[in-house]
Design an enzyme around this catalytic site. Structure first.
Site: not given
Ligand code: KIV
Length: 282
Positions: A46, A113, A182
């Site tokens: 993000s 992740k 999400e």
């Molecule tokens: O990139 C991010 O901020 C995310 C969150 C929304 C979990 O993957």
């Protein structure tokens, strides 16, 4: 402060105290998250949208992510630092996936992740084989925005909900230590949470997840554009910042800044040598 939160510790929180995760992208952000006592810091892709000004998350590279992971890690935060594998860093081959994961670990993350369910299992297994903890991410996966047709709630139909449960079980069985859910209906998040023995961390997934995550800039009101309904703003830092900066501009323009106290001064002796009689002493 020494890091005390580890992947096994996060996994062991299943069904006990809710986990708190926030995103952060730099050292000041990491210090704020640390002092606020969160459990995990996600250096999310993000960053592309909230810091770098892109329209989606597809623009950031492993190098971009490593740059931000390094900034967060240099703050030496106590929360566990999880780094997002960006789009195309885990799609081409198992070997590249492991190399890219290692780059993020070397930059300072303790886990990575990645987005997607059962179809990512070969990549998940390979990263785990390299002794790197993996967090899953299913539901609305922003890296699939074009395939999904936009930022839309997922799992609204029975077959899609069942597929999410299957994906979560597959990721947990493979060894993911937690799973982000999400933008899914809260009932589906509850079903998923009950179906896996690792913590689920929700964003737009209702109250029954084992933890919650929000994006730093959303939570603190550092941006004031329309946010999804799951965003709760706990501060209005953008408007506070605009007010503060406008006050600075006004003070400069009216010559109220800087004051004598905010300026350096010559000693009276030096001022005298320079013929500056009456100049203020340091
Ligand atoms: O990139 C991010 O901020 C995310 C969150 C929304 C979990 O993957």
């Amino acid at each position: 402060m020494a890091q005390t939160i580890t992947a096994p510790a996060v996994r062991a929180r299943k069904g006990s105290d809710p986990l708190v995760m926030v995103t952060a992208y730099d050292a000041p952000g990491a210090r704020i998250a640390d002092e606020a006592g969160v459990d995990l810091i996600l250096v999310g892709d993000s960053v592309a949208m909230v810091v770098l000004g892109y329209e989606d998350t597809l623009q950031v590279t492993v190098e971009d992510m490593a740059h931000h992971v390094g900034a967060v890690a240099r703050a030496k935060p106590r929360p566990m630092v999880v780094a997002d594998l960006p789009w195309m860093s885990y799609h081409l081959s198992v070997e590249e996936t492991v190399r890219n994961s290692a780059a993020l670990i070397r930059a300072g993350a303790q886990a990575v992740k990645l987005e997607g369910g059962a179809k990512r299992l070969p990549m998940v297994r390979a990263i785990l084989d390299a002794e790197i903890p993996v967090m899953g991410h299913i539901g609305l996966t922003p890296q699939s925005i074009h395939a999904l047709g936009g930022f839309k709630v997922q799992g609204k139909q029975a077959d899609a909900a069942a597929a999410l449960v299957d994906d979560a079980i597959a990721l947990a069985d493979a060894g993911c230590f937690s799973i982000v859910l999400e933008a899914v209906p809260d009932e589906v998040a509850r079903l998923v949470t009950q179906s896996v023995d690792v913590p689920t961390i929700g964003i737009g997934a209702g109250p029954w997840c084992d933890g919650q995550v929000l994006v730093f800039h959303d939570l603190l009101g550092l941006q004031d554009k329309l946010a999804p309904k799951f965003v709760r703003r706990y501060a209005s830092l953008k408007s506070d910042a605009v007010t503060a900066m406008a006050a600075f501009a006004e003070d400069v323009r009216t010559k109220r800044f800087p004051s004598a106290e905010e300026s350096y001064h010559l000693s009276p002796e030096t001022a005298e040598v320079l013929g500056l009689y009456g100049a203020a002493a340091s």
